[in-house]
Structures are given as C-alpha cells and as structure tokens.
Design a protein around this motif. Sequence first.
Motif: not given
Length: 467
Positions: A224-233, A241-250
């Motif tokens: 995911f790339t986007g806002s920290t708010e949506v990233g947190r969600e 599901d203990v899903k692997r995640l990458s989050v590029e945030l604000g």
Amino acid sequence: MADTGRALIGAEWREADGTFTVYAPATGQPLGEVADCGPELTARAVDAAAEAFPAWRAMPAHERADLMRAAARELAARAETIGAIMTAEQGKPLAEATGEVLSGADHLLWAAEETRRLYGETVPGAHADNRIWLLPEPVGVVAGITPWNFPVSMITRKLGPALAAGCTVVLKPAELTPLSAIAVAEAFVAAGLPAGVFNLVTTSRPAEFGAVVMADPRVRKVSFTGSTEVGRELIRQSAQDVKRLSVELGGHAPVLVFPDADPVAAARAVARSKFLNAGQACTAPNRIYVHSSLAAAFTAELVRRAEAAELGPLIDERAVAKVTRHVEDALARGATALTGGRASGGRGTSYPATVLSGVTDDMLICREETFGPVAPVLEFDDCDTVVARANATPYGLTAYVWTNDLNRTIRIAEELQFGMVTVNGGPLAPPQAPFGGVKSSGYGREGGHHGVADYLEYKYLSVGLGR
Ligand code: NAP
C-alpha cells in the motif's frame, strides 16, 4: 481520452455494473467514465492472479525479464500519450508527467534485470551430515493499492519488484487517477504479458476492495502507498490473516540549512522539491529550518524561485481547503507570506507557490502534512538542538541537510530518524535505491534489491545426508 475505462481481469477487459466519472482538476470538466468494480470483480481478479501464479513463478528468470523489458519499452514508447492523460486527470505539468512515465519504465527495466540475480544462500550445516540452503521464493499473489499523486510511478514501483520476484498482482489505482493506470495496463497487454499476471481493478469503493483482498488467503501480501490513516486501517485488517504488508505512508520532511551551507544552492533545491507536483509529494519539504545567518539570502532566492515556478492545479477542492487552513493558521499565529498565501480563485483548484517566514514549530503546518505548494521557513540559532526539532514528528520518511562540514554531515545523518536522508540535494528515487520510511511513515522498501526482497520468502531447506 478514453470514453469508458474497463478493468483488466485475466485476459479480459471487463465492464462493471456501474461506472464512476473522472474529472480534470484544471477545469472541473469530466474526462471519462471508468468501470466501478465491486467485490465480485475483485474476487475474479484474485482468481485470475492465482491461476497465473504457478506458470509465472516457474518461468525461467530470463524469460520473465524479457517480458518485463518489453513492458518497459511499451511504456516508454507511450510516455507522451500517457503523460497527457496524467496531466489531464492529475494536473501536473506535461514535462513532469512524461518524465514520470519514463522513470516508471526505468524502474521496470531495473527490476527486469534483477530477476537474474535472485540468488539464494548456502549457510553452514548444523553437523557433518547436514546441509542448509536458503531458497528465494515469490510470496504469491500480491494486492497493490496506489495513490493519485504519482499515478504511474507508484504502480511501476510495485509491479517491477513483484513481477521480478515471480508474484502476480491485482492492483487498485486511486479513484482520482484511474485513466493513467488503464494506460499502463494497456502497455503491459501490448507487451505480451501472460493473462492474469497483472490485473487492474478500478473502483470508487476502496474499502470493499481492501476487505476482499485482506480476507482472501490466496493474497499473500498487500503493498500500500497512501495516507497514514488508511495505512493504519490496513495494518489492523492484516492481523486477521497475518498477511504480509508493506506500507509507504505520509511524510513531514524537515530541511536543515546549516551556517556553512550555500544558501542560494539550498534554496534552489528546496524550491524544486517543494514545488514539484505542486507540493503533492510525500518527500516534499514541510519544515525548512534555516540558520538565522543565512535566512535573508535563502528566503530571497526561495521567493524568486517560487514566483517563477510552473505549477499545475491541486488535485481537488479538499486539497485547496487543507492548504488554506494551514496557511491561515500560520498567518494568524504570526507568520508572514512573502509570496502567495491565498488560493488563486477562478476555475480549477489552483494555489500559488507560497513562502512563509516567521513560522514556528507549534503551527498546524509544522504538525500535519500540507500536500500543497507552501514552503514554511523557520529560523534557528542553536545547531545542537535543531535535529531534535526535526525529529519531533511522528513521521520519518525523508530529511534534507545542507552543510559542507564532514563531521556534521555524518553526525546529523546518524541522528535523524528518517528512512532517507539527503545531504546537499533534493529527493532522488532511482530504481537501485531502497525508498521508504520509519515511524508513522510506514515499513517496507521500494527499489533496490531490498525492494525485490519485500516480495520474496527465503525458504530454509535443511537436508540430512545418509551414509
Ligand atoms: P489515501 O487516501 O490513503 O489513498 C491511497 C489509496 O488507498 C487509494 O487508492 C485509495 O482509494 C485507497 N483507499 C482509501 N481507503 C481505503 C480503504 N479503507 N481500504 C483500502 N484502500 C483504501 O491517500 P492519497 O490521498 O491518495 O495519497 C496521499 C498520501 O499518500 C499522502 O499522505 C502521501 O504522503 C502518501 N504517499 C506516500 C508515498 C510514500 O512512498 N511514502 C508516496 C506517495 C504518496 P481511493 O482513491 O478510492 O480513495
């Protein structure tokens, strides 16, 4: 411009039950209608990606690389056409948009080469009859979610490493810029990528897309790339599901201009990075700390550059309202607008390049991401405490330092709590460097071999040798 944009699911360009309208920020006029995919079509896209995965994963690396190179060539050949689409739906000047497409092609090329370097490891066995290897394997089906500010490069930064690693992808572009994404998908189809390797799901219901991909056990990673708010969600949802995640945030990038720096060179670089994409970049300088001995020379050059900057409109009215709120708060608390400082009015969503002096750390603009063309200048005298001020933000994406003192360069670079620190320069995102943040700016890296590793699992294989 496309009249109707369709979703790419497997080999098919699919219409949805409904459509949503894409508007031009410069004029407010509609540009086209795009398929509004619901959960059913998202699930079909995951089916297609899951079906395509075994063959894509098994394909010899050089063949995967050939297809990715062909996609990069198609993208580069269409740079002007796609650039024009991006300018219309996102608003950035044509040269910036075309440059973004070419840079996206470059990222794909680099990732294509990396397929041939997906090396494993041999580590010492635990005893004489034991051998241990680490085998790189693609994580599986990946769901990508991208923002509107860089409508092509945010996609290619995910596609490149994911496809290189042998993953297949279901991607949801931003609702405000789906036409650029459709043009990217067309380039991939023209390059002959196998059906289902890249699926594009356009929708005006992002949470429904997120819910489907998060709940589907076949999707092994979400990027995911986007806002920290949506990233947190999404982080919350990934726990299920203990899903692997990458989050590029604000981000909330500080710039530190020390007394031994060249104030004019610093101001020019700050202007370039601040006014790029009208300030709508996660790497845009948001707090510019300038030593008081250089403040006059620095701000004079920054104002000159601001007044000469070529800016597109902001993405929408909400963006203008946020920038206005930040500037009004700063002015009410004692800052001065040296240029700009008020929405341009008239058609579209323009806001002029603005330079504020007399800014202090307590102002809204120093705490929230502005995402607009406003350069807030804060003066400092104490070189020892300014780093703590720069670090006093929940964000940690990028920071800029201007100094010619070697000791200071190294000491400050180590003290700054940011994923990327640039000394004497602007933001750079070449394909070979791992882009990403710390703290509330997220985790995971895009670019470089670290970026490809984000799409790999290293299977630990232990073999006992019989006698
Ligand atoms: P956003 O509102 O978080 O949207 C980003 C993407 O997430 C869009 O595709 C959006 O769909 C989707 N989305 C929204 N709600 C969702 C949900 N509940 N579940 C799943 N997906 C959801 O961010 P934005 O306003 O587009 O982008 C600006 C932000 O991105 C800024 O904070 C900027 O700093 C950050 N950014 C970070 C980087 C980086 O590399 N760190 C790079 C670029 C931008 P819709 O379009 O339909 O809303």
